[in-house]
Design a protein around this motif. Structure first.
Motif, short mmCIF file in Angstrom:
data_model
loop_
_atom_site.label_atom_id
_atom_site.label_comp_id
_atom_site.label_asym_id
_atom_site.label_seq_id
_atom_site.Cartn_x
_atom_site.Cartn_y
_atom_site.Cartn_z
N ALA A 7 0.82 -16.30 5.71
CA ALA A 7 2.20 -15.90 5.96
C ALA A 7 3.04 -15.92 4.69
CB ALA A 7 2.82 -16.84 7.00
N TRP A 8 2.63 -16.66 3.67
CA TRP A 8 3.40 -16.79 2.45
C TRP A 8 3.07 -15.73 1.41
CZ3 TRP A 8 -0.49 -17.32 -0.94
CH2 TRP A 8 -1.66 -17.87 -0.46
N ALA A 9 2.13 -14.85 1.69
CA ALA A 9 1.70 -13.87 0.69
C ALA A 9 2.82 -12.90 0.32
CB ALA A 9 0.48 -13.10 1.18
N GLY A 10 3.64 -12.52 1.28
CA GLY A 10 4.76 -11.63 1.00
C GLY A 10 5.78 -12.27 0.07
N SER A 11 6.04 -13.57 0.27
CA SER A 11 6.95 -14.28 -0.63
C SER A 11 6.35 -14.39 -2.03
CB SER A 11 7.22 -15.69 -0.09
OG SER A 11 7.84 -15.62 1.16
N PHE A 66 10.98 0.74 2.64
CA PHE A 66 9.61 0.24 2.67
C PHE A 66 8.97 0.34 1.28
CE2 PHE A 66 5.05 0.58 3.48
CZ PHE A 66 4.85 -0.51 4.31
N MET A 67 9.16 1.48 0.63
CA MET A 67 8.57 1.68 -0.69
C MET A 67 9.18 0.74 -1.73
SD MET A 67 8.29 5.84 -0.69
CE MET A 67 7.70 5.98 -2.37
N ALA A 68 10.48 0.52 -1.63
CA ALA A 68 11.16 -0.33 -2.61
C ALA A 68 10.84 -1.81 -2.41
CB ALA A 68 12.67 -0.11 -2.54
N SER A 69 10.48 -2.20 -1.20
CA SER A 69 10.30 -3.62 -0.92
C SER A 69 8.84 -4.07 -0.85
CB SER A 69 11.02 -4.01 0.38
OG SER A 69 10.51 -3.27 1.47
N LEU A 70 7.90 -3.14 -0.89
CA LEU A 70 6.48 -3.53 -0.79
C LEU A 70 5.91 -3.85 -2.16
CD1 LEU A 70 3.95 -3.91 0.94
CD2 LEU A 70 3.47 -1.49 0.61
N ARG A 71 5.33 -5.02 -2.28
CA ARG A 71 4.63 -5.45 -3.49
C ARG A 71 3.26 -5.99 -3.07
NH1 ARG A 71 8.16 -2.97 -4.94
NH2 ARG A 71 9.87 -3.42 -6.34
N CYS A 72 2.22 -5.56 -3.75
CA CYS A 72 0.86 -5.94 -3.36
C CYS A 72 0.09 -6.68 -4.45
CB CYS A 72 0.08 -4.70 -2.94
SG CYS A 72 0.64 -3.98 -1.39
N GLN A 73 0.79 -7.30 -5.41
CA GLN A 73 0.10 -8.00 -6.50
C GLN A 73 -0.89 -9.06 -6.01
OE1 GLN A 73 3.38 -7.48 -6.37
NE2 GLN A 73 4.26 -7.05 -8.37
N PRO A 74 -0.59 -9.81 -4.95
CA PRO A 74 -1.56 -10.83 -4.52
C PRO A 74 -2.93 -10.29 -4.13
CG PRO A 74 0.58 -11.32 -3.60
CD PRO A 74 0.69 -9.96 -4.24
N LEU A 75 -3.03 -8.97 -3.85
CA LEU A 75 -4.36 -8.43 -3.54
C LEU A 75 -5.31 -8.54 -4.72
CD1 LEU A 75 -3.52 -5.20 -1.51
CD2 LEU A 75 -4.56 -7.30 -0.66
N GLY A 76 -4.79 -8.64 -5.93
CA GLY A 76 -5.63 -8.79 -7.11
C GLY A 76 -5.87 -10.22 -7.51
N SER A 77 -5.38 -11.16 -6.71
CA SER A 77 -5.49 -12.57 -7.06
C SER A 77 -6.89 -13.12 -6.80
CB SER A 77 -4.48 -13.38 -6.25
OG SER A 77 -4.73 -14.75 -6.37
N PRO A 78 -7.43 -13.88 -7.75
CA PRO A 78 -8.72 -14.54 -7.50
C PRO A 78 -8.65 -15.58 -6.39
CG PRO A 78 -8.03 -14.80 -9.81
CD PRO A 78 -6.95 -14.08 -9.09
N TRP A 91 -3.56 -7.86 3.35
CA TRP A 91 -2.78 -6.62 3.22
C TRP A 91 -1.67 -6.57 4.26
CZ3 TRP A 91 -3.01 -1.95 6.32
CH2 TRP A 91 -2.42 -0.84 5.72
N LEU A 92 -2.00 -6.90 5.51
CA LEU A 92 -0.99 -6.89 6.58
C LEU A 92 0.09 -7.95 6.35
CD1 LEU A 92 -3.13 -6.28 9.78
CD2 LEU A 92 -1.54 -4.69 8.69
N SER A 93 -0.27 -9.08 5.77
CA SER A 93 0.72 -10.12 5.53
C SER A 93 1.77 -9.67 4.53
CB SER A 93 0.05 -11.41 5.06
OG SER A 93 -0.46 -11.25 3.76
N MET A 94 1.39 -8.78 3.61
CA MET A 94 2.36 -8.26 2.65
C MET A 94 3.22 -7.16 3.23
SD MET A 94 0.32 -8.44 -0.85
CE MET A 94 -1.24 -9.04 -0.32
N TYR A 144 -3.79 0.11 -3.40
CA TYR A 144 -4.69 0.56 -4.46
C TYR A 144 -4.07 0.31 -5.84
CZ TYR A 144 -7.57 3.56 -7.36
OH TYR A 144 -8.40 4.04 -8.36
N PHE A 145 -2.80 0.67 -6.01
CA PHE A 145 -2.11 0.45 -7.28
C PHE A 145 -1.39 -0.90 -7.22
CE2 PHE A 145 -2.26 5.10 -6.84
CZ PHE A 145 -2.84 5.46 -8.05
N ILE A 146 -2.14 -1.99 -7.16
CA ILE A 146 -1.57 -3.29 -6.83
C ILE A 146 -0.51 -3.79 -7.80
CG2 ILE A 146 -3.47 -4.14 -5.43
CD1 ILE A 146 -4.62 -5.48 -7.85
#
Length: 196
Positions: A7-11, A66-78, A91-94, A144-146
């Motif tokens: 649940a914290w991935a978006g934050s 939606f486009m301005a507020s979506l960030r997916c950097q955690p998808l690249g996290s080890p 992905w859904l949590s973000m 894809y473009f995380i």
């Protein structure tokens, strides 16, 4: 652990510390601009008894939020790659916060569209379905473009515009190429998540 819901991935994607949302000039300016646009289109729809202006504003504004507020950097996290958690869950949590903001914005112009022209209720309902599809498509690009949301946005808009142009020229079957692009981006994003 596999059932874990991050649940914290978006934050984390927004670098929010202590649950605080920091307001920037960009965020406030975009909110004011979209609010003014929504108010003007809602007033125009109600004054002319025509649902189209408010419905279109709801879809475009909801997609822009939606486009301005979506960030997916955690998808690249080890951290996520080494944890026994599925790509879809992360992905859904973000998507939670951006989807909620997008839907919240859409509801007001859609309500005004229905109030302006009750017999055309299918227009805002179709707009809501269209917004959901556009948000999902952009979420795949963002996944894809995380680490480059600007590149994701530009690529998404260019691919969508090209697909729309080709569809007008040659028919709806060319939308399948856009769907194939989405499937390829999804596959590559998922593969990168699991295998680095």
């Amino acid at each position: 652990m596999d059932k874990m819901n991050p649940a914290w991935a978006g934050s984390w994607a927004w670098n929010l510390t202590d649950g605080r949302l920091w307001f920037t000039v960009w965020n406030v300016g975009l909110a004011i601009l979209l609010s003014l646009g929504a108010l003007i289109s809602m007033a125009a729809s109600l004054a002319q008894h025509w649902a189209l202006p408010a419905a279109v504003t709801g879809v475009l504004g909801g997609l822009l939020i939606f486009m301005a507020s979506l960030r997916c950097q955690p998808l690249g996290s080890p951290v996520f790659r080494s944890a026994p958690i599925r790509f879809v869950r992360v992905w859904l949590s973000m998507l939670r916060l951006p989807a909620a903001l997008s839907a919240l914005f859409f509801v007001f112009p859609a309500g005004a569209a229905i109030a302006a022209e009750p017999s055309a209720w299918t227009l805002p309902v179709g707009g809501g379905v269209g917004l959901l599809m556009l948000n999902t498509a952009y979420a795949i690009f963002a996944g894809y473009f995380i680490s480059a949301p600007a590149v994701a946005a530009l690529t998404f808009v260019a691919a969508l515009a090209y697909a729309e142009y080709e569809t007008l020229e040659y028919g709806r079957t060319l939308l399948l190429s856009f769907i194939a692009l989405l499937a390829w981006l999804w596959f590559r994003a998922r593969r990168r998540f699991y295998h680095g």
